[in-house]
Motif scaffolding. Sequence first.
Motif, mmCIF file in Angstrom:
data_model
loop_
_atom_site.group_PDB
_atom_site.id
_atom_site.type_symbol
_atom_site.label_atom_id
_atom_site.label_comp_id
_atom_site.label_asym_id
_atom_site.label_seq_id
_atom_site.Cartn_x
_atom_site.Cartn_y
_atom_site.Cartn_z
ATOM 1 N N ASP A 117 0.348 134.726 -6.759
ATOM 2 C CA ASP A 117 1.132 135.922 -6.416
ATOM 3 C C ASP A 117 0.634 137.132 -7.207
ATOM 4 O O ASP A 117 0.528 138.253 -6.682
ATOM 5 N N VAL B 174 -2.554 138.621 -5.836
ATOM 6 C CA VAL B 174 -2.281 139.451 -4.649
ATOM 7 C C VAL B 174 -1.691 140.797 -5.071
ATOM 8 O O VAL B 174 -2.033 141.845 -4.515
ATOM 9 N N ARG B 175 -0.807 140.771 -6.058
ATOM 10 C CA ARG B 175 -0.205 142.021 -6.532
ATOM 11 C C ARG B 175 -1.264 142.952 -7.123
ATOM 12 O O ARG B 175 -1.245 144.168 -6.887
ATOM 13 N N GLY C 8 -4.654 142.833 -4.023
ATOM 14 C CA GLY C 8 -4.450 142.882 -2.585
ATOM 15 C C GLY C 8 -4.671 141.521 -1.935
ATOM 16 O O GLY C 8 -4.712 140.485 -2.604
ATOM 17 N N ASP C 9 -4.836 141.537 -0.647
ATOM 18 C CA ASP C 9 -4.929 140.302 0.133
ATOM 19 C C ASP C 9 -6.342 139.727 0.062
ATOM 20 O O ASP C 9 -7.141 139.868 0.985
ATOM 21 N N GLU D 203 -0.052 130.827 0.297
ATOM 22 C CA GLU D 203 -0.744 131.444 1.433
ATOM 23 C C GLU D 203 -2.031 132.166 1.050
ATOM 24 O O GLU D 203 -2.920 132.340 1.895
ATOM 25 N N ALA D 204 -2.183 132.566 -0.210
ATOM 26 C CA ALA D 204 -3.405 133.246 -0.632
ATOM 27 C C ALA D 204 -4.529 132.269 -0.965
ATOM 28 O O ALA D 204 -5.696 132.659 -1.024
ATOM 29 N N ASN E 16 -7.266 129.580 -0.460
ATOM 30 C CA ASN E 16 -8.068 129.012 0.632
ATOM 31 C C ASN E 16 -8.927 127.841 0.174
ATOM 32 O O ASN E 16 -9.564 127.191 0.991
#
Length: 254
Positions: A95, A98-99, A102-103, A125-126, A128
């Motif tokens: 998290d 991402v913060r 970004g994505d 979800e981030a 892979n």
Amino acid sequence: MAQQATPVRTAKLGKAVGPEPTSVSGAVLLLPGGEEVSDRRPSPVWATPFLRALGRTLARTGRDEGLATHIVHYRYRGWNGDAAPMAEDASWAADEIVRRYGDVPVCLVGLDMGGRAALRAAGHEAVNSVVAVGPWLPEDDVAAPSEPVRQLAGRRVLIVHGTNDERTDPELSFRLAARAKKANREVCRFEVHSDGHGLHQHRHEVRALVADFAMGALFGCAVSRPVEDALAAPPPIGLRMPLAAGFGRSLRKR
């Protein structure tokens, strides 16, 4: 006299390993090992020399692609049963990536108990891709295994284990990989023959393997032929792939 509230512990991201890219396109989170049960906070130097060296290899290899590499500092040293704070901290760290950036895609790279945390937190979800090096896994019932693998679906997964590991059982990581492979073709496992838990004899090869795998997973770079073959091979071949001596010589710049 008013009683002072106990401070709430929080996980933290270490500063970026190596120079932080101007523009970040992907991230690796390094998850150190730990203990089965402990409420103590890890020391600032909890990460092993192996994990720190691996971080430097990853940062150097991914510099031109915009790779940011960070060590995760847990709230607790222990896995601590169903609470599993290490896995929670790995998810929190994703998290935080991402913060900050970004994505961008995230690869979780864990050693020992950190390997279990990486595998468990793969459903974020981030994330892979996941790398588990000598992962500590609980003894399980073959007929009714307790460690989940559903969260690994859609992720590229690499497990690396020394065949002489006396701290974490290589057979347990093989069994988990075999279960994961049934639902996810993108799972491979390499065996480091004659090496133990610290992978001291083949540390250069292991670091090169992890970097090769992560660059392919995060940025779509071409992976080495052994990794390509391991991902494509049916079990058990692709899950007992021997790591050849001398693997990745071109990545051993000091």
